[in-house]
Design a protein around this motif. Sequence first.
Motif, short mmCIF file in Angstrom:
data_model
loop_
_atom_site.label_atom_id
_atom_site.label_comp_id
_atom_site.label_asym_id
_atom_site.label_seq_id
_atom_site.Cartn_x
_atom_site.Cartn_y
_atom_site.Cartn_z
N ARG A 184 0.82 -1.21 0.00
CA ARG A 184 0.00 0.00 0.00
C ARG A 184 0.86 1.26 0.00
NH1 ARG A 184 -3.81 -3.10 4.03
NH2 ARG A 184 -5.53 -3.68 2.66
N LEU A 185 2.05 1.18 0.60
CA LEU A 185 2.94 2.34 0.68
C LEU A 185 3.93 2.41 -0.48
CD1 LEU A 185 3.79 2.36 4.50
CD2 LEU A 185 2.52 4.11 3.24
N GLY A 186 3.87 1.44 -1.39
CA GLY A 186 4.81 1.43 -2.49
C GLY A 186 6.23 1.07 -2.08
N ARG A 187 6.36 0.24 -1.04
CA ARG A 187 7.68 -0.14 -0.52
C ARG A 187 8.04 -1.59 -0.87
NH1 ARG A 187 7.07 4.59 0.51
NH2 ARG A 187 7.55 5.69 2.46
N THR A 188 7.48 -2.12 -1.92
CA THR A 188 7.73 -3.53 -2.24
C THR A 188 9.19 -3.79 -2.61
OG1 THR A 188 7.01 -3.14 -4.52
CG2 THR A 188 5.37 -4.01 -2.98
N GLY A 189 9.91 -2.76 -3.00
CA GLY A 189 11.32 -2.93 -3.34
C GLY A 189 12.18 -3.31 -2.16
N THR A 190 11.65 -3.13 -0.95
CA THR A 190 12.42 -3.49 0.25
C THR A 190 12.24 -4.96 0.63
OG1 THR A 190 10.62 -2.91 1.79
CG2 THR A 190 12.14 -1.14 1.15
N ILE A 191 11.27 -5.64 0.02
CA ILE A 191 10.97 -7.03 0.39
C ILE A 191 12.01 -7.96 -0.22
CG2 ILE A 191 9.29 -8.92 0.20
CD1 ILE A 191 7.08 -6.78 0.03
N THR A 192 12.65 -8.77 0.62
CA THR A 192 13.62 -9.74 0.11
C THR A 192 13.04 -11.16 0.11
OG1 THR A 192 14.64 -9.92 2.31
CG2 THR A 192 15.61 -8.34 0.77
N GLU A 193 11.95 -11.38 0.85
CA GLU A 193 11.25 -12.67 0.79
C GLU A 193 9.84 -12.49 1.33
OE1 GLU A 193 11.52 -17.37 2.24
OE2 GLU A 193 12.91 -15.90 3.07
N LEU A 194 8.86 -13.00 0.58
CA LEU A 194 7.49 -13.12 1.08
C LEU A 194 7.40 -14.47 1.79
CD1 LEU A 194 5.61 -11.69 -2.00
CD2 LEU A 194 5.60 -10.70 0.30
N LEU A 195 7.14 -14.44 3.08
CA LEU A 195 7.19 -15.65 3.89
C LEU A 195 5.93 -16.48 3.68
CD1 LEU A 195 8.64 -14.01 7.12
CD2 LEU A 195 9.87 -15.41 5.43
N ASP A 196 6.12 -17.71 3.24
CA ASP A 196 4.98 -18.58 2.97
C ASP A 196 4.23 -18.86 4.27
OD1 ASP A 196 3.75 -21.52 2.58
OD2 ASP A 196 4.01 -20.56 0.62
N PRO A 197 2.90 -18.93 4.24
CA PRO A 197 2.14 -19.24 5.46
C PRO A 197 2.53 -20.56 6.11
CG PRO A 197 0.68 -18.32 3.80
CD PRO A 197 2.00 -18.53 3.12
N SER A 198 3.15 -21.48 5.36
CA SER A 198 3.62 -22.72 5.97
C SER A 198 4.77 -22.46 6.94
CB SER A 198 4.06 -23.72 4.90
OG SER A 198 5.17 -23.21 4.17
N VAL A 199 5.45 -21.34 6.75
CA VAL A 199 6.55 -20.94 7.64
C VAL A 199 6.06 -19.96 8.69
CG1 VAL A 199 8.79 -19.77 7.76
CG2 VAL A 199 8.27 -21.31 5.85
N MET A 200 5.27 -18.98 8.25
CA MET A 200 4.75 -17.96 9.17
C MET A 200 3.28 -17.70 8.85
SD MET A 200 6.27 -14.21 10.13
CE MET A 200 7.71 -14.96 10.89
N LEU A 201 2.40 -18.26 9.66
CA LEU A 201 0.97 -18.06 9.47
C LEU A 201 0.63 -16.64 9.91
CD1 LEU A 201 -1.13 -20.08 8.40
CD2 LEU A 201 -1.80 -20.54 10.75
N PRO A 202 -0.12 -15.89 9.10
CA PRO A 202 -0.39 -14.49 9.43
C PRO A 202 -1.34 -14.32 10.61
CG PRO A 202 -1.59 -15.15 7.46
CD PRO A 202 -0.69 -16.29 7.81
N ALA A 203 -1.44 -13.08 11.05
CA ALA A 203 -2.39 -12.74 12.12
C ALA A 203 -3.81 -12.85 11.59
CB ALA A 203 -2.13 -11.32 12.61
N PRO A 204 -4.76 -13.23 12.44
CA PRO A 204 -6.17 -13.20 12.02
C PRO A 204 -6.53 -11.82 11.47
CG PRO A 204 -5.96 -14.29 14.14
CD PRO A 204 -4.62 -13.71 13.83
N GLY A 205 -7.07 -11.79 10.27
CA GLY A 205 -7.46 -10.52 9.67
C GLY A 205 -6.36 -9.79 8.93
#
Length: 323
Positions: A184-205
């Motif tokens: 949303r902030l246009g900061r995707t260039g800082t992401i080095t890995e999107l963590l799969d939910p099998s490794v890190m399940l997100p917060a509810p919501g």
Amino acid sequence: MSMNVRVGTRGSALAVTQTTTVAEALASAGTLGYELVRIRTEGDVLKGSLAQIGGTGVFVAALREALLDDRCDVAVHSLKDLPTGAAEGLEIAAYPQRVDVRDALCARDGLDLAGLPAGAKVGTGSPRRAAQLRAARPDLEVIDIRGNVDTRLGRVRGMHGPEVVEGKKGDLDAVVLAAAGLKRLGRTGTITELLDPSVMLPAPGQGALAVECRSADAAAETVLSAALREYDDESTRLAVTAERSLLARLEAGCSAPIGALAARQDGKLVLEAVVCSPDGQRLLRRRMDAPAEGTGAALDLGVRLAEDLLAEGAAELTPLAGH
């Protein structure tokens, strides 16, 4: 006749960005103009970790007070910040379509989670993220941090955010943030890995927004209520209803080390959840499904999976109120 809608928001860059998106969508759905009403919340003022200052609900109370005091007509929340209990006189009138649910690693030198060296310092303000990080990489040092997105990014070595905590620039090897907020902030260039939910399940919501208004306004036949109904996304509503129902049954609170993710799959609603010990040494992970037949079925699914987790010893892993 045009109606001007006052849309309440926190003052952070992320809050204003996502609130503006909601306001523009509502305006396009009806003959509506809008103005943003910035509300200073207790969570924006108090220092210390979220657990110390009362959990993520501290970001919500002032917005709800502004609604009840008629200082704004709708308020936009990050759903994962919203307590599960209902607020008298208010209701969530719309869940916009959910965006990326995943957590994102933002690390120095383009490193992914597996590539971080032993002893690397990783910052997060979330007990859920901290516990799952420790489970995946017990050799990392997890550091409790606070601050807005740019402040946190500025603490990663080699990443230069515009807002820096004095004495804490480049003191971390990585931070973990919500992918949705970075996008949303246009900061995707800082992401080095999107963590799969099998490794890190997100917060509810996580990845979802909640548009809250006064109950009387939701029930009235107005341009605003019609726009809110049109803006509501059924698949998102079912998924987050199941996730938050599980959280409510566990009586866990927003900052507990608990992850949950639901999604529609082949006519069913599939819910997966994890309860962690804060040190990440013990994890209890379960999944369950039910026919995707409305919010009642979604509520029931969340309760049933929570009961299963409790029967398996969830309350022994982390403090749960009433258990």
